[in-house]
Design a protein around this motif. Sequence first.
Motif, short mmCIF file in Angstrom:
data_model
loop_
_atom_site.label_atom_id
_atom_site.label_comp_id
_atom_site.label_asym_id
_atom_site.label_seq_id
_atom_site.Cartn_x
_atom_site.Cartn_y
_atom_site.Cartn_z
N GLY A 6 -6.77 -17.19 5.09
CA GLY A 6 -5.66 -18.02 4.38
C GLY A 6 -5.03 -18.78 5.22
N GLU A 7 -4.25 -19.57 4.74
CA GLU A 7 -3.73 -20.57 5.56
C GLU A 7 -2.34 -20.97 4.80
OE1 GLU A 7 -4.39 -25.24 6.03
OE2 GLU A 7 -5.47 -23.89 7.60
N ILE A 8 -1.10 -20.95 5.38
CA ILE A 8 0.08 -21.13 4.86
C ILE A 8 0.97 -22.16 5.80
CG2 ILE A 8 2.47 -20.25 4.24
CD1 ILE A 8 0.89 -17.60 3.51
N ALA A 9 1.49 -23.30 5.30
CA ALA A 9 2.46 -24.14 6.04
C ALA A 9 3.74 -23.82 6.16
CB ALA A 9 2.07 -25.58 5.70
N ILE A 10 4.45 -23.77 7.09
CA ILE A 10 5.89 -23.27 7.07
C ILE A 10 6.83 -24.17 7.84
CG2 ILE A 10 7.51 -21.55 7.90
CD1 ILE A 10 4.97 -19.66 7.67
N ASN A 11 7.73 -24.68 7.38
CA ASN A 11 8.51 -25.89 7.69
C ASN A 11 9.34 -25.12 9.00
OD1 ASN A 11 9.40 -28.32 8.52
ND2 ASN A 11 10.94 -28.31 6.70
N ARG A 12 9.09 -24.58 9.99
CA ARG A 12 9.88 -23.93 10.97
C ARG A 12 9.10 -24.34 12.41
NH1 ARG A 12 14.51 -23.35 9.23
NH2 ARG A 12 15.09 -21.94 11.03
N PRO A 13 9.93 -24.12 13.36
CA PRO A 13 9.38 -24.18 14.59
C PRO A 13 8.33 -23.14 14.86
CG PRO A 13 11.73 -24.50 14.98
CD PRO A 13 11.30 -23.98 13.41
N VAL A 14 7.04 -23.47 15.67
CA VAL A 14 6.07 -22.53 15.50
C VAL A 14 6.60 -21.05 16.54
CG1 VAL A 14 4.91 -23.40 17.52
CG2 VAL A 14 3.42 -22.21 15.81
N ASP A 15 7.20 -21.32 17.46
CA ASP A 15 7.77 -20.04 18.06
C ASP A 15 8.69 -19.26 17.14
OD1 ASP A 15 9.66 -21.95 18.31
OD2 ASP A 15 10.53 -21.33 20.15
N GLU A 16 9.44 -19.92 16.31
CA GLU A 16 10.17 -19.10 15.43
C GLU A 16 9.26 -18.30 14.59
OE1 GLU A 16 13.15 -20.07 12.01
OE2 GLU A 16 13.62 -21.01 13.91
N VAL A 17 8.22 -19.00 13.94
CA VAL A 17 7.49 -18.11 13.06
C VAL A 17 6.86 -17.09 13.67
CG1 VAL A 17 5.50 -18.69 11.43
CG2 VAL A 17 7.33 -20.38 11.53
N PHE A 18 6.11 -17.32 14.97
CA PHE A 18 5.28 -16.26 15.60
C PHE A 18 6.20 -15.17 15.76
CE2 PHE A 18 3.99 -14.01 19.43
CZ PHE A 18 2.67 -14.28 19.40
N ASP A 19 7.59 -15.12 16.47
CA ASP A 19 8.55 -14.12 16.68
C ASP A 19 8.75 -13.33 15.45
OD1 ASP A 19 8.35 -14.91 19.43
OD2 ASP A 19 10.32 -16.05 19.23
N PHE A 20 9.06 -14.10 14.52
CA PHE A 20 9.20 -13.32 13.00
C PHE A 20 8.10 -12.66 12.69
CE2 PHE A 20 9.45 -12.74 8.62
CZ PHE A 20 10.72 -12.42 8.38
N VAL A 21 6.94 -13.00 12.64
CA VAL A 21 5.73 -12.49 12.14
C VAL A 21 5.43 -11.24 13.48
CG1 VAL A 21 3.25 -12.45 11.72
CG2 VAL A 21 4.90 -14.21 10.89
N ALA A 22 5.47 -11.44 14.40
CA ALA A 22 4.85 -10.53 15.54
C ALA A 22 5.97 -9.28 15.53
CB ALA A 22 5.24 -11.07 16.90
N ASP A 23 7.10 -9.54 15.01
CA ASP A 23 7.94 -8.00 14.89
C ASP A 23 7.59 -7.73 13.35
OD1 ASP A 23 9.84 -5.99 14.52
OD2 ASP A 23 11.34 -7.37 15.20
N GLU A 24 6.62 -6.63 13.49
CA GLU A 24 6.19 -5.94 12.23
C GLU A 24 7.34 -5.38 11.42
OE1 GLU A 24 3.20 -5.67 10.69
OE2 GLU A 24 2.15 -6.82 12.32
N ARG A 25 8.56 -4.92 11.75
CA ARG A 25 9.55 -4.75 11.14
C ARG A 25 10.10 -5.43 10.21
NH1 ARG A 25 12.56 -2.67 16.43
NH2 ARG A 25 11.85 -4.56 17.19
N ASN A 26 9.61 -6.71 10.27
CA ASN A 26 9.92 -8.02 9.40
C ASN A 26 9.03 -7.76 8.13
OD1 ASN A 26 12.37 -9.00 10.64
ND2 ASN A 26 10.81 -10.07 12.05
N GLU A 27 7.90 -7.33 8.14
CA GLU A 27 6.68 -7.49 7.09
C GLU A 27 7.34 -7.02 5.82
OE1 GLU A 27 2.11 -7.28 5.86
OE2 GLU A 27 2.70 -6.48 8.12
#
Length: 156
Positions: A6-27
């Motif tokens: 799948g693919e999703i476009a998110i209008n946020r800086p790439v490092d911010e999206v990565f950090d949010f997703v990498a913290d599984e506690r946000n899932e």
Amino acid sequence: MARIEGEIAINRPVDEVFDFVADERNEPRYNPRIARVEKLSDGPIGRGSRFRAEAASWPRTVPMTIQYTAYERPRRLASSIRMAAADIQGTLTFDPIDVAFLPIGAYEPNADIMRFVHVNPEGHGDVAHGRPHAPHSAGSRVPQRGQKAKSGSQAK
């Protein structure tokens, strides 16, 4: 072997999206099928980080353990997910995109006419507030497990 993409476009800086997703506690905040997550490993999140999660699967929850097998901030995040019924390997990639090329609107049928629904790439308007929109519109969601995320810099 089954493959989920799948693919999703998110209008946020790439490092911010990565950090949010990498913290599984946000899932659980973006994936209603995940009931809870706790971090098992000490230290900062990175390669080798481990999490325990519970997936909501009526009538019970399904426990799983997630371990990061690759952590290349902010471009690539790979994990190994272990459950009683399956072992899953997955990789998320995060690519910056130019928000100037994102769709800025979508049509939504309304009775016998088409009504224009404005989608603002700066994070305002219908999409940013989770209202229904056409599938080709820019979204403001993060990927579910097995999906590829694309992130753009915030428009000024």
